[in-house]
Motif scaffolding. Structure first.
Motif, short mmCIF file in Angstrom:
data_model
loop_
_atom_site.label_atom_id
_atom_site.label_comp_id
_atom_site.label_asym_id
_atom_site.label_seq_id
_atom_site.Cartn_x
_atom_site.Cartn_y
_atom_site.Cartn_z
N GLU A 1 0.53 -1.55 0.22
CA GLU A 1 0.39 -0.09 -0.34
C GLU A 1 1.08 1.38 0.18
N THR B 1 -3.95 3.79 -7.77
CA THR B 1 -5.11 3.12 -7.46
C THR B 1 -4.51 1.86 -7.75
N ASP C 1 0.85 4.17 -1.91
CA ASP C 1 0.78 5.67 -1.90
C ASP C 1 1.46 6.51 -2.79
N GLU D 1 -5.17 2.10 -11.20
CA GLU D 1 -4.29 2.91 -12.32
C GLU D 1 -2.58 2.12 -12.50
#
Length: 86
Positions: free
Chosen positions: A10, A19, A14, A22
């Motif tokens: 994550e 996402t 981030d 994406e």
């Protein structure tokens, strides 16, 4: 169709401000630009229509790679479009 999963931490998503969808598009575009995937395979992996994938490629300055299978796919799309709009 068999699938392989990869894990993307994550914090990487981030940091990249991406996402998961994406990230898939970015990977598909990178593999296409390296001529490791055809436009058809890359667009399917990215979850985009061929038109959307071509627009994305053009917006990033990725040149079109065209082979016989892609020509056949485009001709099918044109035929379908013509049948819908006649």
């Amino acid at each position: 169709m068999a699938a392989t999963q990869i894990e993307i931490p994550e914090d990487v998503l981030d940091s990249a401000r991406l996402t998961p969808a994406e990230a898939k598009r970015e990977l598909a575009l990178a593999l296409y630009s390296q001529q490791r995937l055809s436009a058809g395979k890359a667009r399917a992996f990215a979850g985009l229509s061929l038109w959307e994938f071509r627009q994305l490629s053009a917006s990033r300055g990725v040149p079109v790679h065209f082979d016989e299978s892609e020509l056949a796919e485009d001709l099918k799309a044109i035929d379908c479009w013509e049948r819908l709009h006649s």
